[in-house]
Design an enzyme around this catalytic site. Structure first.
Site, PDB file in Angstrom:
ATOM      1  N   ASN A  13       0.895  -1.182  -0.023  1.00  0.00           N
ATOM      2  CA  ASN A  13       0.031  -0.094   0.224  1.00  0.00           C
ATOM      3  C   ASN A  13       0.897   1.198  -0.138  1.00  0.00           C
ATOM      4  O   ASN A  13       1.530   1.567   0.879  1.00  0.00           O
ATOM      5  CB  ASN A  13      -0.881  -0.060   1.329  1.00  0.00           C
ATOM      6  CG  ASN A  13      -1.801   1.354   1.476  1.00  0.00           C
ATOM      7  OD1 ASN A  13      -1.935   2.030   0.562  1.00  0.00           O
ATOM      8  ND2 ASN A  13      -2.183   1.846   2.682  1.00  0.00           N
ATOM      9  N   LYS A  15      -0.041   4.218  -0.124  1.00  0.00           N
ATOM     10  CA  LYS A  15      -0.831   5.435   0.462  1.00  0.00           C
ATOM     11  C   LYS A  15      -0.531   6.562  -0.466  1.00  0.00           C
ATOM     12  O   LYS A  15      -0.643   6.469  -1.727  1.00  0.00           O
ATOM     13  CB  LYS A  15      -0.278   5.698   1.831  1.00  0.00           C
ATOM     14  CG  LYS A  15      -0.103   4.586   2.663  1.00  0.00           C
ATOM     15  CD  LYS A  15       0.273   4.882   4.190  1.00  0.00           C
ATOM     16  CE  LYS A  15       0.706   3.479   4.797  1.00  0.00           C
ATOM     17  NZ  LYS A  15      -0.017   3.778   6.168  1.00  0.00           N
ATOM     18  N   HIS A  99      -9.535   0.970   4.632  1.00  0.00           N
ATOM     19  CA  HIS A  99      -8.249   1.128   5.499  1.00  0.00           C
ATOM     20  C   HIS A  99      -8.314   2.009   6.562  1.00  0.00           C
ATOM     21  O   HIS A  99      -9.314   2.923   6.509  1.00  0.00           O
ATOM     22  CB  HIS A  99      -7.336   1.638   4.429  1.00  0.00           C
ATOM     23  CG  HIS A  99      -5.971   1.675   4.895  1.00  0.00           C
ATOM     24  ND1 HIS A  99      -5.321   2.481   5.840  1.00  0.00           N
ATOM     25  CD2 HIS A  99      -4.801   0.898   4.847  1.00  0.00           C
ATOM     26  CE1 HIS A  99      -4.238   2.235   6.268  1.00  0.00           C
ATOM     27  NE2 HIS A  99      -3.757   1.280   5.452  1.00  0.00           N
ATOM     28  N   GLU A 101      -6.955   4.393   7.651  1.00  0.00           N
ATOM     29  CA  GLU A 101      -6.700   5.809   7.372  1.00  0.00           C
ATOM     30  C   GLU A 101      -8.034   6.356   6.591  1.00  0.00           C
ATOM     31  O   GLU A 101      -8.222   7.489   6.997  1.00  0.00           O
ATOM     32  CB  GLU A 101      -5.343   6.148   6.696  1.00  0.00           C
ATOM     33  CG  GLU A 101      -4.351   5.914   7.467  1.00  0.00           C
ATOM     34  CD  GLU A 101      -2.851   5.301   6.662  1.00  0.00           C
ATOM     35  OE1 GLU A 101      -2.987   5.434   5.433  1.00  0.00           O
ATOM     36  OE2 GLU A 101      -2.065   5.049   7.371  1.00  0.00           O
ATOM     37  N   GLU A 171      -5.274  -5.236  10.600  1.00  0.00           N
ATOM     38  CA  GLU A 171      -4.309  -4.194  10.681  1.00  0.00           C
ATOM     39  C   GLU A 171      -4.608  -3.482  11.985  1.00  0.00           C
ATOM     40  O   GLU A 171      -5.502  -2.352  12.049  1.00  0.00           O
ATOM     41  CB  GLU A 171      -4.336  -3.268   9.293  1.00  0.00           C
ATOM     42  CG  GLU A 171      -4.037  -3.777   8.182  1.00  0.00           C
ATOM     43  CD  GLU A 171      -3.579  -2.879   6.968  1.00  0.00           C
ATOM     44  OE1 GLU A 171      -2.428  -2.922   7.042  1.00  0.00           O
ATOM     45  OE2 GLU A 171      -4.091  -1.850   6.845  1.00  0.00           O
ATOM     46  N   GLY A 177       2.268   2.090  10.736  1.00  0.00           N
ATOM     47  CA  GLY A 177       3.075   3.146  10.522  1.00  0.00           C
ATOM     48  C   GLY A 177       3.882   3.908  11.795  1.00  0.00           C
ATOM     49  O   GLY A 177       4.439   4.801  11.746  1.00  0.00           O
ATOM     50  N   SER A 216       3.464  -2.201  10.361  1.00  0.00           N
ATOM     51  CA  SER A 216       4.814  -2.142  10.323  1.00  0.00           C
ATOM     52  C   SER A 216       5.524  -3.389   9.962  1.00  0.00           C
ATOM     53  O   SER A 216       6.293  -3.930  10.530  1.00  0.00           O
ATOM     54  CB  SER A 216       5.112  -1.831  11.705  1.00  0.00           C
ATOM     55  OG  SER A 216       4.627  -0.500  12.134  1.00  0.00           O
TER      56      SER A 216
HETATM   57  C1  PEP Z   1      -0.799   0.158   5.721  1.00  0.00           C
HETATM   58  O1  PEP Z   1      -0.604   1.198   5.417  1.00  0.00           O
HETATM   59  O2  PEP Z   1      -1.731  -0.561   5.501  1.00  0.00           O
HETATM   60  C2  PEP Z   1       0.177  -0.391   6.496  1.00  0.00           C
HETATM   61  C3  PEP Z   1       0.232  -1.473   7.432  1.00  0.00           C
HETATM   62  O3  PEP Z   1       1.239   0.469   6.960  1.00  0.00           O
HETATM   63  P1  PEP Z   1       2.841   0.257   7.591  1.00  0.00           P
HETATM   64  O4  PEP Z   1       3.122  -1.138   7.054  1.00  0.00           O
HETATM   65  O5  PEP Z   1       3.510   1.392   7.086  1.00  0.00           O
HETATM   66  O6  PEP Z   1       2.673   0.213   8.966  1.00  0.00           O
END
Ligand code: PEP
Length: 258
Positions: A13, A15, A99, A101, A171, A177, A216
């Site tokens: 992803n 973003k 997601h 976000e 997630e 992040g 992460s």
């Molecule tokens: C994501 O954007 O779905 C995500 C898991 O980000 P990150 O790996 O940076 O934590």
């Protein structure tokens, strides 16, 4: 041993990172360095403006391209939105939906997801539904209640026969992040629970549905997470922006199918 349908899946992803030109450059590096025939399904999720360049850059390769969001209606007066038929016309294979976000900053609701997921399936797009608890919810022992609510609401209008066509990404919001990765046991527990929720609807779908971990994931921690029995892959944010990092994670997933 996972059933054949549960081929390991790694999705990157991006973003709101990468212009069309940067996406094209990424695909060139990725295709030049990625070992082919590794048994892993790989997808990139660029911003809308880089979808066409990513598809073009990947040419006839097996790598999939997913959008990061989609509106539930095929067309209409919804300024700033993009629909399933628009994505299909570009050659996009699927879309992230829900997601955290989008939920946190753009008011994405479980109710809208109830319409978006069938709309994606109906258009032939693979929906990747994202669910997960906040740090407060985990500390208050509310993780399972939150996951139950999100999974049941979002999948309510998906017929049992199509449940396994949805990919689910667990997630935990506190791990996205932040560099704080869930332990492999925490991720396995939550993902086993999500699989059981799908099993409440259809035992067959629970066997076949792919549930990924996201939060992460990095080359250093991917192997331990991907070794868990219910975890079928990873949704990777930050570490997917670098082709070499992404390839290392794909290689860790490939080791699971050897
Ligand atoms: C994501 O954007 O779905 C995500 C898991 O980000 P990150 O790996 O940076 O934590």
């Amino acid at each position: 041993m996972t059933p054949d349908a549960r081929r390991p899946y790694i999705a990157g992803n991006w973003k709101m990172f990468k212009t069309a030109g940067e996406a094209r450059e990424f695909t060139q590096k990725l295709l030049a360095r990625l070992p082919m025939g590794n048994g892993v399904e790989l997808a990139l999720c660029p911003p809308f403006t880089a979808l066409a360049a990513t598809l073009d850059g990947l040419g006839g390769s097996e790598i999939k391209v997913l959008a990061q969001n989609m509106h539930q209606e095929p067309e209409g007066a919804f300024t700033g939105e993009v629909s399933a038929p628009m994505l299909v016309e570009l050659g996009v294979h699927g879309t992230l939906l829900g997601h955290s976000e989008r939920r946190q900053y753009f008011n994405e609701t479980d109710r809208a997801l109830q319409e978006k997921i069938p709309a994606a399936l109906g258009a032939g797009l693979q929906p990747m539904l994202c669910v997960g608890e906040s740090e407060d919810e985990r500390e208050e022992g509310e993780t399972q209640r939150k996951l139950r609510h999100q999974v049941q609401e979002a999948l309510e209008r998906v017929p049992d026969a199509q449940l396994a066509d949805v990919v689910i990404a667990y997630e935990p919001i506190w791990a996205i992040g932040t560099g704080k990765v869930a332990t492999a046991e925490m991720a396995q527990d939550a993902i086993g629970f999500i699989r059981a929720l799908v099993g409440d609807r259809s035992k067959d779908a629970a066997e076949r549905v792919r549930v990924l971990y996201g939060g992460s994931v990095k080359p250093e921690n991917a192997a331990a997470i991907l070794a868990q029995p219910d975890i079928d892959g990873a949704l990777v944010g930050g570490a997917s922006l670098d082709p070499d990092g992404l390839i290392e994670i794909v290689t860790a997933a490939a080791a699971q199918v050897q």
